[in-house]
Scaffold this active site. Structure first.
Site, PDB file in Angstrom:
ATOM      1  CE  LYS A 212      -1.622   3.803   1.913  1.00 17.78           C
ATOM      2  NZ  LYS A 212      -0.578   4.209   2.864  1.00 17.78           N
ATOM      3  NE  ARG A 222       4.869   0.434  -1.212  1.00 15.45           N
ATOM      4  CZ  ARG A 222       4.066  -0.586  -1.400  1.00 15.45           C
ATOM      5  NH1 ARG A 222       4.501  -1.662  -2.038  1.00 15.45           N
ATOM      6  NH2 ARG A 222       2.831  -0.569  -0.941  1.00 15.45           N
ATOM      7  CE  LYS A 235       3.493  -1.078   2.698  1.00 15.99           C
ATOM      8  NZ  LYS A 235       3.689   0.360   2.989  1.00 15.99           N
ATOM      9  CD  GLU A 251     -11.294   0.098   6.863  1.00 24.12           C
ATOM     10  OE1 GLU A 251     -11.182   1.054   7.665  1.00 24.12           O
ATOM     11  OE2 GLU A 251     -10.696  -0.977   7.032  1.00 24.12           O
ATOM     12  CE  LYS A 266      -1.400   6.828  -0.349  1.00 22.38           C
ATOM     13  NZ  LYS A 266      -0.543   6.966   0.808  1.00 22.38           N
ATOM     14  CB  SER A 292       4.261   8.127  -6.098  1.00 23.76           C
ATOM     15  OG  SER A 292       3.941   6.783  -5.769  1.00 23.76           O
ATOM     16  CE1 TYR A 331       4.390  13.076  -3.488  1.00 22.36           C
ATOM     17  CE2 TYR A 331       2.806  11.861  -4.843  1.00 22.36           C
ATOM     18  CZ  TYR A 331       3.571  11.970  -3.697  1.00 22.36           C
ATOM     19  OH  TYR A 331       3.519  10.981  -2.753  1.00 22.36           O
TER      20      TYR A 331
HETATM   21  C1  PBG Z   1       2.427   4.057   3.540  1.00 24.12           C
HETATM   22  C2  PBG Z   1       2.262   5.103   2.511  1.00 24.12           C
HETATM   23  C3  PBG Z   1       2.054   4.857   1.146  1.00 24.12           C
HETATM   24  C4  PBG Z   1       2.014   6.088   0.513  1.00 24.12           C
HETATM   25  C5  PBG Z   1       2.135   7.071   1.500  1.00 24.12           C
HETATM   26  N1  PBG Z   1       2.310   6.428   2.734  1.00 24.12           N
HETATM   27  C6  PBG Z   1       1.835   3.571   0.453  1.00 24.12           C
HETATM   28  C7  PBG Z   1       2.843   2.524   0.579  1.00 24.12           C
HETATM   29  O1  PBG Z   1       4.049   2.761   0.533  1.00 24.12           O
HETATM   30  O2  PBG Z   1       2.422   1.383   0.709  1.00 24.12           O
HETATM   31  C8  PBG Z   1       1.837   6.277  -0.954  1.00 24.12           C
HETATM   32  C9  PBG Z   1       1.984   7.649  -1.485  1.00 24.12           C
HETATM   33  C10 PBG Z   1       2.213   7.700  -2.951  1.00 24.12           C
HETATM   34  O3  PBG Z   1       2.309   6.667  -3.649  1.00 24.12           O
HETATM   35  O4  PBG Z   1       2.322   8.833  -3.452  1.00 24.12           O
HETATM   36  N2  PBG Z   1       1.939   4.367   4.791  1.00 24.12           N
END
Ligand code: PBG
Length: 343
Positions: A212, A222, A235, A251, A266, A292, A331
């Site tokens: 990730k 978010r 992060k 990883e 991801k 997203s 999605y």
């Molecule tokens: C965090 C998390 C993220 C997503 C799912 N769980 C990333 C984040 O907010 O840093 C992203 C999913 C998306 O963007 O569709 N554990």
């Protein structure tokens, strides 16, 4: 002249240059294109991420994700039943937790009756044959939006892992089929496996968000789970540097050694090189998350009439298959499933 360099035409005909080989020959008709098509997208490739909220009969739109909704548990269960009917194999749930329940350590994740576990029970009751994937990260539950416990400006690894492993047991008890920790703490896969096994959940699988990356493409998510205004900083101390590829292999190797059944990359489309590398290297069930921001970009361009949204959606998903994905979290899942059904 090396074999890839361009031949000098020097007045020669195309046939003289290429021999009798004409690559357009198999592209000439729909039937021949179908015949030689190498990759296909089917409903079996889809995992549908959904957002859940408290309450009843509630459906909230998410401005940055047109066509995606936060749903109360009852509606999420109905949607899961519809997804199962469409043939979608699995659903992944993400909660937007009431702000009053969020705290410094994300302790709400340890409530057996929290939103995520209630959603799992309701989905399993409404659609027993759809796989339920739950997240182990703390970000929906923390008051600061980070995926781990934040102390003195540091995300503390081992304490977070302990909490995530305990949460995984509660999620399995609620009926989750796959635990998919999205937090990137070191050692979490092994700890989750041990905790699941110690509690009799040998059959619950782990899909590791093995690679990730720290990414700008998570923005709309978010907003969806309500961490946008909470998160301070970034992060980068736990997600991968998006400049790195060898580190992604390390990883994935580590997570597989600790017992991951499936691995995930991801974000998705900008990271297809990583998908291909991991598939070639490990030959394990490999997934990607079309996140997203990727969804929103296609939707926004489509809404402006700049691209054909439906075609872009299908092309992007087939690209994941070509890169080596066994499945895609997207999605678009129900829309794609409906489109594929219509044929
Ligand atoms: C965090 C998390 C993220 C997503 C799912 N769980 C990333 C984040 O907010 O840093 C992203 C999913 C998306 O963007 O569709 N554990």
């Amino acid at each position: 002249m090396n074999k890839h360099s361009r031949p000098m035409t020097g007045g020669r005909s195309v046939d003289e240059i290429t021999g009798s080989r004409r690559l357009r020959r198999m592209r000439k008709a729909d039937w021949s294109r179908r015949l030689v098509q190498e990759n296909r997208l089917t409903v079996d490739d889809l995992i549908w991420p959904i957002f859940v909220i408290d309450g009843e009969n509630r459906r909230e739109s998410i401005p940055a994700m047109p066509g995606v909704f936060r749903m109360s548990v009852d509606l999420a269960a109905e949607e899961a039943a519809r997804a199962a009917e469409l043939g979608i194999p699995a659903i992944a749930t993400f909660p937007n937790v009431d702000i009053s329940l969020r705290d410094q350590t994300g302790s709400q994740i340890l409530d057996a009756d929290n939103l995520i576990n209630r959603a799992t029970r309701a989905i399993k009751a409404a659609a027993p044959n759809i796989g339920v994937i739950t997240d182990g990260a703390l970000d929906p539950f923390t008051s600061h939006g980070h995926d781990g416990i934040l102390r003195d400006g540091v995300i503390v690894n081992d304490e977070t892992v302990e909490q995530i492993a305990a949460a995984a047991v509660l999620q399995a008890r609620a009926g989750a089929d796959i635990i998919a920790p999205s937090d990137m703490m070191d050692g979490r896969i092994g700890a989750i496996r041990d905790a699941l096994d110690a509690n009799g959940f040998q059959d619950v699988a782990i899909m590791s968000y093995a690679t990730k990356f720290a990414s700008a493409f998570y923005g709309p998510y978010r907003e969806a789970i309500g961490t946008k205004g909470l998160l301070k900083g970034d992060k980068k101390t736990y997600y991968l540097d998006h400049a790195n590829s060898d580190e992604a292999v390390r990883e994935a190797e580590q997570d597989l050694a600790e017992g991951a059944d499936m691995i995930m990359v991801k974000p998705g489309l900008p990271y297809l090189d990583i998908v291909r590398r991991l598939k070639d290297e490990f030959a394990m069930p490999t997934f990607a998350y079309q996140v997203s921001g990727e969804y929103s970009m296609i939707e926004a361009a489509s809404a402006n009439g700049w691209i054909d949204g439906e075609k872009a959606m299908m092309e992007s998903l087939l690209a994941f298959k070509r890169a080596g994905c066994d499945g895609i979290l997207t999605y678009f899942a129900p829309r794609v499933a409906e489109l594929l059904k219509r044929g």
